[in-house]
Structure formats: C-alpha cells, structure tokens
Scaffold this motif. Structure first.
Motif, PDB file in Angstrom:
ATOM      1  N   PHE A 187      -0.078  -3.050   2.715  1.00  0.00           N
ATOM      2  CA  PHE A 187       0.007  -4.091   3.741  1.00  0.00           C
ATOM      3  C   PHE A 187      -0.658  -3.551   5.000  1.00  0.00           C
ATOM      4  N   TYR A 188      -1.730  -4.197   5.443  1.00  0.00           N
ATOM      5  CA  TYR A 188      -2.490  -3.758   6.620  1.00  0.00           C
ATOM      6  C   TYR A 188      -2.646  -4.929   7.583  1.00  0.00           C
ATOM      7  N   SER A 189      -2.535  -4.609   8.871  1.00  0.00           N
ATOM      8  CA  SER A 189      -2.834  -5.592   9.901  1.00  0.00           C
ATOM      9  C   SER A 189      -3.281  -4.832  11.140  1.00  0.00           C
ATOM     10  N   GLU A 190      -4.331  -5.324  11.771  1.00  0.00           N
ATOM     11  CA  GLU A 190      -4.819  -4.657  12.973  1.00  0.00           C
ATOM     12  C   GLU A 190      -3.761  -4.658  14.057  1.00  0.00           C
ATOM     13  N   SER A 191      -3.025  -5.757  14.167  1.00  0.00           N
ATOM     14  CA  SER A 191      -1.910  -5.847  15.107  1.00  0.00           C
ATOM     15  C   SER A 191      -0.973  -6.962  14.651  1.00  0.00           C
ATOM     16  N   VAL A 192       0.299  -6.835  15.043  1.00  0.00           N
ATOM     17  CA  VAL A 192       1.307  -7.843  14.716  1.00  0.00           C
ATOM     18  C   VAL A 192       2.030  -8.201  16.004  1.00  0.00           C
ATOM     19  N   ILE A 193       2.049  -9.483  16.317  1.00  0.00           N
ATOM     20  CA  ILE A 193       2.672  -9.964  17.558  1.00  0.00           C
ATOM     21  C   ILE A 193       3.763 -10.966  17.206  1.00  0.00           C
ATOM     22  N   VAL A 194       4.928 -10.786  17.824  1.00  0.00           N
ATOM     23  CA  VAL A 194       6.059 -11.696  17.616  1.00  0.00           C
ATOM     24  C   VAL A 194       6.210 -12.559  18.862  1.00  0.00           C
ATOM     25  N   GLU A 195       6.109 -13.867  18.689  1.00  0.00           N
ATOM     26  CA  GLU A 195       6.271 -14.806  19.796  1.00  0.00           C
ATOM     27  C   GLU A 195       7.650 -15.442  19.704  1.00  0.00           C
ATOM     28  N   LYS A 196       8.402 -15.369  20.811  1.00  0.00           N
ATOM     29  CA  LYS A 196       9.724 -15.982  20.893  1.00  0.00           C
ATOM     30  C   LYS A 196       9.760 -16.888  22.120  1.00  0.00           C
ATOM     31  N   ALA A 197      10.873 -17.553  22.294  1.00  0.00           N
ATOM     32  CA  ALA A 197      11.000 -18.464  23.441  1.00  0.00           C
ATOM     33  C   ALA A 197      10.957 -17.702  24.748  1.00  0.00           C
ATOM     34  N   ASP A 198      11.413 -16.442  24.732  1.00  0.00           N
ATOM     35  CA  ASP A 198      11.478 -15.677  25.973  1.00  0.00           C
ATOM     36  C   ASP A 198      10.297 -14.721  26.159  1.00  0.00           C
ATOM     37  N   GLY A 199       9.268 -14.809  25.309  1.00  0.00           N
ATOM     38  CA  GLY A 199       8.105 -13.960  25.496  1.00  0.00           C
ATOM     39  C   GLY A 199       7.521 -13.437  24.200  1.00  0.00           C
ATOM     40  N   LYS A 200       6.656 -12.422  24.329  1.00  0.00           N
ATOM     41  CA  LYS A 200       5.972 -11.844  23.179  1.00  0.00           C
ATOM     42  C   LYS A 200       6.295 -10.361  23.052  1.00  0.00           C
ATOM     43  N   ASP A 201       6.322  -9.886  21.806  1.00  0.00           N
ATOM     44  CA  ASP A 201       6.494  -8.469  21.510  1.00  0.00           C
ATOM     45  C   ASP A 201       5.390  -8.026  20.574  1.00  0.00           C
ATOM     46  N   SER A 202       4.731  -6.903  20.894  1.00  0.00           N
ATOM     47  CA  SER A 202       3.740  -6.313  19.996  1.00  0.00           C
ATOM     48  C   SER A 202       4.418  -5.228  19.175  1.00  0.00           C
ATOM     49  N   LEU A 203       4.362  -5.352  17.868  1.00  0.00           N
ATOM     50  CA  LEU A 203       5.026  -4.390  17.003  1.00  0.00           C
ATOM     51  C   LEU A 203       4.221  -3.091  16.933  1.00  0.00           C
ATOM     52  N   PRO A 204       4.881  -1.979  16.651  1.00  0.00           N
ATOM     53  CA  PRO A 204       4.197  -0.671  16.620  1.00  0.00           C
ATOM     54  C   PRO A 204       3.027  -0.656  15.648  1.00  0.00           C
ATOM     55  N   GLN A 205       1.914  -0.092  16.096  1.00  0.00           N
ATOM     56  CA  GLN A 205       0.719   0.046  15.258  1.00  0.00           C
ATOM     57  C   GLN A 205       0.721   1.439  14.651  1.00  0.00           C
ATOM     58  N   GLU A 206       1.359   1.550  13.538  1.00  0.00           N
ATOM     59  CA  GLU A 206       1.481   2.829  12.853  1.00  0.00           C
ATOM     60  C   GLU A 206       1.912   2.565  11.416  1.00  0.00           C
ATOM     61  N   THR A 207       2.141   3.638  10.663  1.00  0.00           N
ATOM     62  CA  THR A 207       2.588   3.488   9.285  1.00  0.00           C
ATOM     63  C   THR A 207       4.084   3.205   9.262  1.00  0.00           C
ATOM     64  N   TRP A 208       4.484   2.129   8.622  1.00  0.00           N
ATOM     65  CA  TRP A 208       5.876   1.716   8.576  1.00  0.00           C
ATOM     66  C   TRP A 208       6.562   2.279   7.331  1.00  0.00           C
ATOM     67  N   ASP A 209       7.862   2.474   7.456  1.00  0.00           N
ATOM     68  CA  ASP A 209       8.670   3.009   6.364  1.00  0.00           C
ATOM     69  C   ASP A 209       8.950   1.898   5.349  1.00  0.00           C
ATOM     70  N   THR A 210       8.880   2.234   4.071  1.00  0.00           N
ATOM     71  CA  THR A 210       9.129   1.241   3.016  1.00  0.00           C
ATOM     72  C   THR A 210      10.411   1.546   2.247  1.00  0.00           C
ATOM     73  N   THR A 211      11.311   2.347   2.822  1.00  0.00           N
ATOM     74  CA  THR A 211      12.594   2.642   2.184  1.00  0.00           C
ATOM     75  C   THR A 211      13.376   1.348   1.984  1.00  0.00           C
ATOM     76  N   GLY A 212      13.920   1.174   0.791  1.00  0.00           N
ATOM     77  CA  GLY A 212      14.650  -0.049   0.457  1.00  0.00           C
ATOM     78  C   GLY A 212      13.851  -0.998  -0.416  1.00  0.00           C
ATOM     79  N   SER A 213      12.549  -0.730  -0.533  1.00  0.00           N
ATOM     80  CA  SER A 213      11.722  -1.555  -1.424  1.00  0.00           C
ATOM     81  C   SER A 213      12.049  -1.228  -2.866  1.00  0.00           C
ATOM     82  N   ASN A 214      11.840  -2.193  -3.741  1.00  0.00           N
ATOM     83  CA  ASN A 214      12.062  -1.943  -5.167  1.00  0.00           C
ATOM     84  C   ASN A 214      11.154  -2.811  -6.001  1.00  0.00           C
TER      85      ASN A 214
END
Length: 433
Positions: A246-273
C-alpha cells in the motif's frame, strides 16, 4: 502502417514504465520485412517465444541478404521514448529522439513493441544468421568494417550513455546521436537493412526501502521521482504466500474541525491476517505516543478474479479524542494480476459526520506480487468523461425530438374522397340559418 503517424503511435502504446526484464523493442527497415506482423495491444507483454517466432525469425528467414543492426541501451522504457520525444505534442520534431523519429517516419516498414519479455535479441540473431556478427561500441568504427554483401550480417551496438545518471534526457539524446551516425552508414550501403532498438533492462524510477523486519525493497514505477522528497505513506504486509503493498504519496484526513496530514513513513501491519488465497485483512497503524492512526481493510478476490476493498475503517486518536468511522473504499478494484493506481482518491465516511480521507498518488496491490514490486498498474481513469456524457445526453435528446417528429408525420391522415373531373361534382350540403 502510416509512416506519418508512426511516432504518434508511441503515445497510444504507452504502458507506463514497465519493470524488471520487460523492455521495449522498436524496429524499422528500408525493406518490407516488418510489414504484416502481429499488432500488440497496449498493456500486453510479448514473451520471448512470440517475439522470435513472429518477428526475429522473419528477419533470419529472408532469402535476400541484408544487415540486421541491433542497438542496445543499458536502460530504456516506452515511457522514456514518449516523454523525451515530446510525443504528446503533435507539432514536435522529436526533441531528444529526433533522429529516431526521422528513422521511423522514413522507413519502409516498422514495429513498436512497448513491452518485451527479453533483452537477448542480439544473441538470438547472432546464432541464426549465416554471415558476420560484429559487436561495436563506437558507431563511427562501422565504416571501417567490411561486410559480406552475399550473406545476412548482424551488427550489435552497445549505446554508452553519459555517466551523469541524474540527467536522463541527456543520456537519451546521446544515444539518439549514436543512432544517427550508424543510420548514415547503413543508408550509404547498397544492401537492405533492419534496425532494432532495445535495452538490457527497464529503468526503475524509485525504490522504496521498507524499514520492517523483512527489509523488502519495492520498485515503484508509476510516476518519476524528482529525487528531492523521499517521504511517503507505505505499508507492506507479508505472511507466507500472502503479500500486500500500500503506497500513497500523502494521506490527508478532512474533518469538520480541520485537516490532518498522516505520517509519511512505513506503517506497522501488526494485526493483519491472511485467511486464504482469496481474502486478506489488512491493518495499517501508526502510533507516535501522542497521536495514533489506524486503517483496517477487508480485501476480497471475487469469482471473476477481481480484487477490491469491500470494507474499510479508519480510527484516529489525537489529543485524547478518539474517532472511529467506516469509510467507503470500494472504488479500489482491479484484476488480480494488476495493481490499482489513482492520482487522487477520496474515501468518504459512511456514518455521521463529514470525515473524508484523501489519498494522493495511491497505488495498492493485494495479490500476484512478484519480485517485491508492484505489477502493471490499472489506472482509475474512467471510460466516460463529462464531455462524453454531455455529448451522449445531447444526442439522445435530438434523437427523441426527431423520433417524435417522424411519429407525428406518420400519424397524419388525408381525405378518403377527391373530386373526379369526369364525374359528378362532390357537393356538401349547407344549411342557412
């Protein structure tokens, strides 16, 4: 094939950058040897056997002696050709590949194979011809070679490029100049010739190093990196025969109270099966101690060998406030052997609230990952644009109006009796009041 349009075809044969051993093969000849060869649809790979049977053997089997010239560059893709030839511009003269353009347009026959599963053209042809086999590095040295005009000869040129690997356009331009020198010598000869341009391998534009226990390196080949920003969102889940990228140059979360940019790094996949070869549950999480984010995706392979994300949930905990909501990612759908790619995707929340997750330059693959690299991408561009829909609706309205008009004309009735000049005049009784 129309010589005037041959270079334009390079644009329509565009397959984005293929990786590994898939390389382009472009051929042209001053004879008709390359006519009536099979046409390869865009996005299809040509394996070695098909290439040899339908293209190379045709050259070797020719009864008339001729010269086969093979240009081999170290790295080349069909994307390089379309980009540095300025193929998107109908008025272009070829840019860095001006001499290649001239060679194609002035040839008697030509072929364009965007992705061939082989780079051993020279060795195969060398083993089949009855004449000389000459390997050269300096194009100008060809004029000093004496060829047997009664036999079919093979000349292999290794096109050396600039050591400055950061200037790809200059490398392509230098190779094009070498082609010009060789073509000038071939045109001065009296014997027919066929030239083939290929590469030892296709370039890998970007390598992503996965900082996980698997230390996997992943080849990205959708967009070219400018080498200035190596930050990106990436997750790699591997368990036995199951593997998800899963790759994305950037991930942005838009909510009613503003925007959050998620960390641009390798994410942990613990819990996947991975429950089976047709189902994967992917968990991607990031927790820096202050803020935490997590994606959960249920990925399924259907009976038509298409995989898609049937359920997805996003959870975030920022400043002690937790938000968990289902998001719609059903747009992620593609055949099993392809990866999914989209320049910008929006996953909207399916519950209450205005949550929206925006993925920029998203690429994802859940099945058939080979050599730790994304497979050929299936882009999210639809078949119908707004302009096409407007044309279709307008055309339908016009057809309905014409159909109504013809229907009204067909319903017109005429009088059942007319005056006969030789008969009794028709009289209509009138009463006066």
């Amino acid at each position: 094939m129309d010589k005037q349009n041959i270079f334009t075809i390079l644009l329509f044969q565009l397959t984005t950058i293929v990786i590994g051993k898939h390389v382009p093969v472009i051929g042209w000849s001053n004879s008709r040897l390359l006519e009536k060869t099979p046409t390869i649809p865009a996005g299809h790979f040509v394996n070695s056997d098909f290439l040899q049977k339908n293209y190379l053997d045709r050259l070797v089997a020719s009864t008339a002696p001729h010269t086969i010239c093979v240009f081999v560059i170290d790295k080349l893709s069909i994307d390089d050709i379309t980009k540095y030839s300025d193929a998107y511009n109908s008025d272009s003269t070829g840019n860095a590949l001006a001499n290649l353009r001239v060679a194609l347009e002035t040839s008697a026959s030509s072929i364009v194979l965007p992705s061939v599963d082989s780079s051993q053209l020279g060795s195969y042809l060398s083993s089949k011809v009855n004449g000389q086999v000459i390997e050269l590095i300096d194009p100008s040295s060809l004029k000093d070679k004496s060829l047997d005009a009664t036999k079919t000869n093979v000349i292999i040129f290794q096109l050396t490029t600039s050591p400055n690997t950061n200037d790809r356009e200059n490398e392509i331009r230098e190779a094009d100049k070498m082609i010009e020198v060789v073509m000038s010598e071939l045109n001065s000869m009296s014997t027919p010739y066929t030239a083939l341009l290929t590469a030892q391998q296709a370039p890998i534009k970007k390598k992503l190093t996965v900082n996980s226990k698997d230390s996997v390196k992943v080849g990205r080949h959708i967009l070219e990196s400018n080498g200035q920003d190596d930050k990106f969102f990436f997750a790699n889940y591997t368990e036995g025969a199951c593997q998800v990228f899963f790759y994305s140059e950037s991930v942005i979360v838009e909510k009613a109270d503003g925007k959050d940019s998620l960390p641009q790094e390798t994410w942990d996949t613990t819990g996947s099966n991975c429950t089976s070869t047709k189902s994967v549950f992917l968990v991607m999480s990031n927790d820096n101690g202050t803020n935490s984010y997590k994606f959960e995706m249920d990925i399924q392979l259907d009976k038509y060998n298409f995989w898609n994300v049937i359920n997805a949930t996003f959870t975030m905990d920022t400043n002690g406030t937790q938000l968990k909501q289902a998001i719609d990612m059903t747009f992620v759908e593609t055949p099993k052997q392809f990866s999914y790619h989209c320049v910008q995707s929006e996953a909207k929340g399916t519950g209450s609230g205005d949550l929206k997750v925006i993925f920029n330059d998203l690429q994802m693959q859940s099945f058939k990952i080979e050599n730790n690299q994304f497979s050929y991408p299936n882009d999210c561009i639809g078949f119908f644009s707004e302009g096409i829909w407007m044309g279709l609706v307008t055309g339908l309205i016009v057809i309905l109006i014409l159909a109504f008009g013809f229907g009204m004309l067909a319903s017109l009735s005429v009088m059942d009796k007319f005056d006969d000049p030789k008969g009794k005049t028709i009289t209509v009784a009138q009463s006066s009041e």
